[in-house]
Design an enzyme around this catalytic site. Structure first.
Site, PDB file in Angstrom:
ATOM      1  N   GLY A 309       0.812  -1.224   0.000  1.00 45.27           N
ATOM      2  CA  GLY A 309       0.000   0.000   0.000  1.00 45.27           C
ATOM      3  C   GLY A 309       0.834   1.258   0.000  1.00 45.27           C
ATOM      4  O   GLY A 309       0.540   2.217  -0.711  1.00 45.27           O
ATOM      5  N   GLU A 346       1.513   6.026   7.452  1.00 43.76           N
ATOM      6  CA  GLU A 346       2.919   6.253   7.082  1.00 43.76           C
ATOM      7  C   GLU A 346       3.542   7.397   7.875  1.00 43.76           C
ATOM      8  O   GLU A 346       4.728   7.358   8.217  1.00 43.76           O
ATOM      9  CB  GLU A 346       3.046   6.515   5.575  1.00 43.76           C
ATOM     10  CG  GLU A 346       2.523   5.400   4.684  1.00 43.76           C
ATOM     11  CD  GLU A 346       3.011   4.010   5.083  1.00 43.76           C
ATOM     12  OE1 GLU A 346       4.173   3.880   5.542  1.00 43.76           O
ATOM     13  OE2 GLU A 346       2.233   3.050   4.958  1.00 43.76           O
TER      14      GLU A 346
END
Length: 932
Positions: A309, A346
């Site tokens: 991802g 992230e």
């Protein structure tokens, strides 16, 4: 990768091409550069600890015409034992020169040094004729070259097509967990943190990016050199560099960090939402962690070819296009939520993972479990309107896998690259997040937050273990820390100040070890005996019947129980640390609900008539329980059915109340189970049962289906409900749904694809349209030219719903070939085709026939291989199919024996077989009763 190249003139500015390669006699797999009969000096997978890298100076020159690159690296090393050898990682690199220099940059040898290779361990050994002395620092210099990698690891090539049909190339990196060694020789283990100085040479047609800010200098002719500032101390897997021709948008955070979003030029307009999210998220995390983001910039870039991802490289996070780009005209609310969550994930890593890194991959959950949990906390704080119950669903996913015997402890041994790759699974991410949620709720939000801030401060730029986190949350420390007046107190004092939970002292380490060092999830069985609740804990297994010997295995957890009764609104707490226990609730309580709002990671079984009491409560006064508690009851009931603790008709009776339910989350949960049963049965030769279940679902949910609008209005939950309900209604061929979807599709076709469909129903409209030749072909043509990855995902799903097996074969072939459908999407295509009753065996045979190609393309332990194995076999439910799966795994034993995914696949099929054997007749009889 944070690498700034240091141009070294001392050893020649051009890589030498002439070194001779000879095979080292003692080892058939070891080849050496130079003379002599040397054998490889190291036999273990993990590198020796006696040489520590301090600073890498890396220069790279990628060529996007020849699709290759050359490079030099100079690594400053600290020698901690006398040795003649430097052992480090390298994979697929041609090393043409190696030399060692002292601190004054004098060569230790007049000759090019021998380089021995051990390909099975991805290591090289460099021999120095002069002893490297303990306590001294040296420079190891190497010149190397390689092709830009095929696939998705190392320094690899990617492409995109412009709207004029031109193919353009870029070069990008993905190193986690063990692929930095494919781009430059390095000490490729997370505890070998170092500084990185990177230089990249390129032509004017491109830009380059790395972890740090850039300065560009002109070299000869058209050649430019981008020189990136030295990085902070970090692990090799976080280094990144990219050469591309992308465009960007930028903004500043409130603390002055420059945030930029990069994408292919024609997708630039889809970057603005990500910019808004990234700025908000960085501001939020700086405040939440009370630690400034340590770099001057944060770039986020959408890479056209990307297997996972996203990736948290420090200062240069990389994403799939679907994880970063948002197109208001074609992206649904689920797409928007996904982009927001992935960016939240992230950016959380910039602290959890980057600033503080697990010492070894066995504790990858310290990175991934935290980042998954911070998705929930960050979205709730920054985009409350997007708040959805995905944490609840995250825990349901975790329970689904953790209730199989093939599960593993959160913290598990992993040594080889394949074992390490497999650690990136639902246990590390989803179970890790759910256990942290339980811990946060148990300690209180303030204690949890201050504990993790303490953890991040104490281990900044370093590495940590499980125990370090528990110590930080308990506010304990070593005697050294205590005497040096750090903000903590001694272990003795900690036990006196342990957090109180229902009046009991807590040993946090002992508690958390039961959740991280043993596999599985507890089942708490509750029996009402007058004023008392009798409690028993066992391991919850869905593939083992309670009477089986496996059931007797001893597992014990420290479970922070919560419960609520009808007597008061108080949430009561009790710490259960023994196999059996009891609590007093009083005679007057008519019902008790255990695990309030599912803040705990355990399954609850209400023994005797306990489930009848719950079903009655839901029928008569369902709002006495929160919507999370109602959802939790539905989930637990159907899990207990699969495990053989509860008859199916009891669970089906429990969800009978859903016709009164106004909240979308329990509605979706109940609907999801009926849909699962339908998908199992439609793949079997059971036409009457399939038809009856179809009728029941449409009849039972008809009011919910009919009240849906074909629009994009409503809350996140309402919009998700619309997507799910209309998708199922059309799949079950409900005439009003088919008519409406067909009309939308005709209008869309008539407009030549320029009409913007409501994004929440576009996938359903496309799926109905894909059922005839003209519709399917038109959708494929749109797929080829669309600039919206969100739209392409919806079209791809629709294409996979056709009943034409030739078309399904064509989809699989296009995914393997990688031109029209990118290779990154192949595992998803296989999974989607397998969900289609007409495509299940096509997909399974495709995986078997192309196994070697697939492993070469995606790597054995990767999530793509896992998706293809589990996504195909997970649809099987007969003993004959189980035998076929076993035979195939036996035929690839050398590989299948290394994979946890193959054990999971076999157990899944066994679970399905048992479910059918136990429940098919019950379901048949129950439906007949409902249809009277």
């Amino acid at each position: 990768m944070l690498l700034l190249a240091f141009s070294i003139h001392l050893v020649g500015s051009q890589p030498s091409q002439s070194s001779q390669q000879v095979t080292s006699p003692p080892s058939p797999t070891a080849e050496s550069l130079g003379d002599g009969n040397l054998s490889f000096p190291w036999s273990r997978l993990r590198l020796p600890r006696y040489i520590v890298p301090l600073h890498y100076h890396l220069l790279l020159h990628p060529n996007l015409t020849t699709l290759s690159f050359t490079g030099t690296v100079q690594i400053q090393i600290d020698v901690q034992n006398n040795t003649n050898w430097v052992v480090l990682h390298s994979k697929g690199l041609q090393i043409s020169k190696a030399t060692i220099l002292d601190q004054n940059l004098n060569h230790l040898s007049d000759q090019v040094l021998p380089v021995l290779h051990n390909p099975s361990h991805e290591q090289i050994g460099i021999f120095s004729p002069r002893v490297l002395s303990s306590g001294q620092k040296y420079f190891l210099y190497m010149e190397f070259e390689a092709e830009l990698a095929e696939g998705f690891y190392g320094f690899y090539k990617s492409t995109y097509r412009t709207s004029e049909g031109e193919t353009r190339f870029l070069a990008s990196t993905h190193f986690e967990p063990t692929s930095a060694r494919m781009a430059f020789p390095c000490f490729d283990e997370p505890s070998f943190k170092a500084n990185f100085s990177v230089k990249i040479r390129r032509s004017r047609d491109y830009i380059s990016l790395s972890n740090m800010p850039i300065k560009t200098v002109q070299l000869n002719g058209d050649l430019l050199e981008d020189q990136f500032a030295p990085s902070v101390m970090m692990s090799t897997y976080l280094v990144a560099f990219i050469v591309c021709d992308f465009k960007s948008v930028s903004a500043m955070t409130s603390s002055g960090v420059k945030v930029s979003i990069y994408a292919a030029p024609e997708k630039w307009m889809q970057t603005h939402y990500a910019l808004e999210v990234a700025v908000k998220m960085l501001d939020f995390y700086e405040e939440y962690f009370n630690i400034r983001y340590p770099l001057p910039k944060q770039d986020l870039i959408a890479i056209p070819d990307f297997q996972v991802g996203a990736m948290e490289n420090w200062g240069l996070t990389t994403y799939r296009e679907t994880s970063l780009l948002y197109d208001p005209l074609t992206s649904s609310i689920s797409d928007k939520l996904w982009v927001t969550m992935v960016i939240g994930h992230e950016l959380a890593h910039q602290w959890f993972g980057n600033l503080v890194t697990m010492d070894w991959w066995n504790d990858i959950w310290l990175n991934e479990g935290f980042a998954r949990y911070m998705e929930y906390i960050s979205v709730e704080a920054t985009y409350p309107d997007l708040k959805d119950e995905y944490l609840l669903h995250t825990c349901f996913v975790a329970i689904g896998l953790d209730s199989l015997n093939s599960s593993r402890p959160i913290s598990s041994p992993a040594e080889s690259p394949t074992q390490i790759e497999e650690m990136f699974d639902s246990v590390s991410y989803d179970k890790g997040a759910c256990v942290l949620h339980m811990l946060r709720y148990f300690l209180s939000e303030d204690v949890f937050q201050s504990g993790i801030v303490r953890y991040l401060r104490k281990f900044s730029y370093g590495n940590a273990h499980n125990q370090d986190l528990w110590d930080s949350l308990s506010n304990t420390c070593s005697e050294d820390d205590f005497t040096s007046a750090k903000h903590c107190y001694s272990s003795d004092q900690a036990s006196k100040n342990a957090y109180l939970f229902a009046g009991e002292h807590l040993n946090l380490t002992a508690m958390m070890n039961t959740w991280t060092l043993q596999k599985g999830i507890p089942l708490v069985t509750v029996t009402r005996k007058g004023p008392r609740l009798l409690l028993r804990q066992d391991r919850f297994l869905r593939t083992v019947h309670p009477s089986d010997p496996q059931w007797q295995a001893v597992f014990l957890w420290h479970i922070p129980l919560t419960y609520k009764t009808d007597i008061s609104s108080t949430i009561h707490r009790h710490m259960m640390t023994s196999p059996t226990d009891s609590v007093h609730i009083g005679e007057e309580a008519s019902w008790v609900k255990i695990n309030s709002d599912m803040t705990g990671y355990y399954v609850v079984h209400y023994a005797d008539d306990g489930w009848d009491v719950m079903a009655k409560l839901l029928r008569e006064n369902h709002t006495a329980l929160s919507y999370k508690d109602r959802t939790h009851l539905i989930h637990n009931a159907f899990q207990l059915v699969t495990a053989g603790h509860l008859p199916l008709n009891k669970a089906l009776d429990l969800i009978g109340y859903l016709q009164l339910e106004k909240h979308t989350v329990p509605l979706l949960q109940g609907l999801a189970y009926l849909e699962v049963f339908y998908h199992i049965i439609e793949k079997r030769d059971e036409p009457t049962l399939t038809k009856n279940l179809e009728k029941y679902i449409l009849q039972f949910f008809r009011a919910v289906i009919d009240q849906q609008t074909w629009s994009d209005s409503g809350t996140v939950s309402e919009r998700r409900l619309r997507s799910e309900v209309l998708s199922l209604a059309c799949h079950l061929e409900y005439p009003p749904c088919l008519e409406r979807a067909s009309q939308h599709f005709k209008d869309w076709l008539h407009s030549n694809g320029t009409l913007n469909l409501p994004t929440d129903v576009a996938e359903t409209v496309f799926s109905v349209g894909a059922q005839d030749d003209h519709g399917w072909t038109s959708l494929l043509n749109t797929y080829k030219i669309s600039l919206s990855e969100a739209q392409k995902n919806k079209i791809l799903f629709a294409l996979s719903t056709t009943k034409d097996t030739d078309k399904l074969q064509r989809l699989l072939a296009m995914g393997l070939e990688g031109e029209v459908i990118r290779s990154q999407d192949l595992s998803h295509v296989v999974w989607m085709v397998a969900r289609n009753p007409k495509g299940l065996y096509l997909a399974w045979n495709f995986v078997k026939q192309n196994w070697d190609t697939l492993v070469e393309k995606f790597q054995l332990g990767s999530s793509c291989i896992r998706t293809m194995i589990v996504g195909t076999t997970g649809q099987f439910s007969s003993p004959e199919e189980l035998t076929e799966v076993q035979l195939f795994f036996e035929s690839i034993k050398e590989q299948s024996s290394q994979l946890r995914a193959t054990q999971l696949a076999l157990e899944n099929v066994q679970k399905n077989i048992r479910w059918v054997q136990r429940n098919l007749e019950t379901l048949r009889n129950w439906l007949n009763e409902q249809m009277k």
